[in-house]
Design an enzyme around this catalytic site. Structure first.
Site, short mmCIF file in Angstrom:
data_model
loop_
_atom_site.label_atom_id
_atom_site.label_comp_id
_atom_site.label_asym_id
_atom_site.label_seq_id
_atom_site.Cartn_x
_atom_site.Cartn_y
_atom_site.Cartn_z
N ASP A 20 -20.42 -11.63 -26.51
CA ASP A 20 -21.20 -12.85 -26.24
C ASP A 20 -20.54 -13.68 -25.14
O ASP A 20 -21.21 -14.29 -24.33
CB ASP A 20 -21.36 -13.69 -27.51
N HIS A 44 -24.90 -24.46 -36.71
CA HIS A 44 -24.86 -24.32 -35.27
C HIS A 44 -26.06 -25.05 -34.68
O HIS A 44 -27.12 -25.09 -35.29
CB HIS A 44 -24.93 -22.84 -34.88
N LYS A 49 -22.17 -14.74 -33.31
CA LYS A 49 -20.94 -15.53 -33.56
C LYS A 49 -20.87 -15.98 -35.01
O LYS A 49 -19.80 -16.00 -35.61
CB LYS A 49 -20.92 -16.75 -32.63
N ARG A 67 -25.10 -15.10 -18.14
CA ARG A 67 -26.43 -15.74 -18.29
C ARG A 67 -26.43 -17.11 -17.63
O ARG A 67 -27.40 -17.51 -17.00
CB ARG A 67 -26.77 -15.87 -19.78
N SER A 100 -27.01 -14.41 -29.33
CA SER A 100 -25.76 -15.07 -28.98
C SER A 100 -25.26 -15.91 -30.15
O SER A 100 -24.11 -15.82 -30.58
CB SER A 100 -26.01 -15.95 -27.74
N1 URA Z 1 -25.73 -21.64 -27.86
C1 URA Z 1 -25.16 -20.41 -27.88
O1 URA Z 1 -24.13 -20.18 -28.51
N2 URA Z 1 -25.75 -19.42 -27.18
C2 URA Z 1 -26.88 -19.60 -26.48
O2 URA Z 1 -27.36 -18.66 -25.90
C3 URA Z 1 -27.46 -20.89 -26.46
C4 URA Z 1 -26.87 -21.90 -27.17
#
Ligand code: URA
Length: 456
Positions: A175, A96, A201, A182, A197
């Protein structure tokens, strides 16, 4: 309205959201039950947006300790389905990025890693604000379908060894709600909120190990190395508590990654890179991330990171990774032309090229300004519901450290052919690009892409 928890908490008192907001506002740590109450209320949509927003702002200012961040992450990961990938053999490593401009790492990385026989299940997001999103980039390929039900993961992996899916409503739904709020309440750049966050995931997605690209600089959420390092350490700590090893690669996002910014433009650069003609900065990030992913698998056992990078580079120069990319496109319904490159939904249309007005060296190519300019041209979303112009974007002919002569090409602006934006947006994009580029008399060094690697 004050929101009460239906069940009693440990102290046998009814919990209410207002108290939680006040407790966080005043700098106290929340306990596991309080965080569970908050996340459940978000998921069930029983806490009003104004209280959630206020709580998020309190977290932004007061922060959260490691235990609170881990509690928040684990509760968010349990807010929906948790993928069980145990029937897919081998170590499942997910990656990620914390987001950036021109970040085209995933579509290059996935076929490289999969061509070693390592199964790759990648769940990605859409672009928001000035940052691009991997799902949008893949959807610029005609027919490519990114909505994959978790029940199909195994059969997809059996088919071509990898899959690219969008974050579904079923995985970590808390999320989804929190991120949307947010984004419109100025509370994105909070380290515990970003860490929870991302990690919620990844945990819900079922990965055994996680490699994170922590971007740092003007085009990233983390503007300086110290905050990027703090974010990395937070995510490593969460990974430890969740039993998933995490490796963090800290990368520079002072200027966009590579040459192209925009969905189709970036996928064209992806194809060139997969055929062994990648730009140095893109290769540096891709090969470092790939070797970190492989280190968690049998392929990486007793092999040094440098040797792994060499092996990955061979996958590019031999054309194997490009072939694997084609398999991924076809397995998800995308179309390929006879030369193996994807068929796109549109074609970038060149609006204008801007040339250097003096001799010198490029000393700035500000990622944030380029990202905003690209958004103005239609490549990104200003609002969640905005449609994207897949052909829009910017080609950067020169990057930091490059020498330029008056009259050399600096950058080219593109729109798509179908939804071109108005002249006012193009004028504004041009203004941003003028702010982005600086040419100095003194030579300046190209920034190093990899700032640090923190491996377990
Ligand atoms: N990527 C995400 O999935 N969440 C965040 O808060 C920032 C970047």
């Amino acid at each position: 309205m004050v929101q009460y928890m239906k069940e009693m908490n440990k102290g046998n008192r009814l919990m209410n959201m207002l108290e939680l907001i006040e407790k966080k506002r005043d700098g106290y740590a929340l306990n596991t039950d309080e965080i569970a109450f908050f996340v459940r209320g978000v998921t069930e949509q029983s806490i009003p947006d104004y209280q959630i927003s206020s709580f998020l702002m309190a977290v932004l200012f007061q922060g959260m300790n490691d235990q609170e961040t881990a509690d928040l992450t684990l509760e968010m990961s349990r807010s929906g389905k948790i993928c069980d990938l145990s029937d897919i053999p081998g170590t499942k490593v997910d990656k990620h990025s914390t987001g950036g401009v021109g970040d085209k790492v995933t579509p290059i990385l996935l076929p490289i890693v999969a061509s070693f026989g390592v199964p790759c299940v990648k769940l990605s997001g859409r672009g928001l604000g000035f940052t691009g999103g991997t799902i949008d980039k893949f959807e610029s390929i005609d027919g490519f379908c990114t909505s994959v039900d978790p029940s199909e993961f195994k059969s997809r992996i059996d088919k071509c060894g990898m899959l690219l899916g969008g974050q579904t409503a079923e995985l970590a739904p808390a999320d989804k709600f929190l991120y949307a709020l947010r984004d419109v309440t100025g509370t994105v750049p909070s380290i515990p909120l970003i860490a929870s966050s991302i990690m919620s995931k990844k945990i819900a997605g079922g990965a055994d190990a996680i490699v994170l690209d922590i971007t740092c600089g003007s085009g990233a959420f983390m503007k300086d190395v110290d905050s990027a390092r703090e974010l990395a350490e937070r995510m490593i700590a969460i990974g430890k508590l969740a039993g998933r090893p995490v490796s963090c690669v800290m990368t520079s996002m002072e200027q966009p990654l590579g040459e192209m910014v925009g969905n189709i433009l970036e996928m064209q650069e992806v194809c060139r890179t997969l055929r062994g003609q990648g730009k140095k900065d893109v290769l540096e990030v891709v090969l470092t991330m790939a070797s970190e992913m492989l280190r968690f698998t049998n392929v990486g056992k007793n092999v040094s990171p440098d040797e792994l990078k060499e092996k990955c580079m061979e996958k590019l120069t031999s054309g194997e990774a490009f072939e694997k990319f084609g398999e991924l496109v076809l397995s998800q319904g995308g179309k390929l032309a006879s030369d193996g490159t994807p068929v796109f939904v549109d074609a970038p249309f060149e609006v204008m090229t801007v040339f250097a007005d003096k001799d010198g060296y490029v000393s700035a190519c500000d990622a944030l300004a380029v990202g905003e300019a690209s958004c103005l041209l239609g490549a990104g979303r200003m609002k969640k519901e905005d449609a994207i112009d897949m052909g829009a974007g910017i080609r950067l002919h020169r990057k930091i450290g490059d020498p330029v002569k008056r009259g050399d090409e600096l950058y080219t602006l593109y729109t798509g052919t179908k939804n071109p934006v108005g002249d006012d947006r193009i004028d504004e994009a041009l203004l941003r690009m003028e702010e982005a580029y600086k040419i100095s008399e003194e030579p300046s060094d190209a920034p190093s892409e990899i700032l640090d690697v923190i491996s377990p």
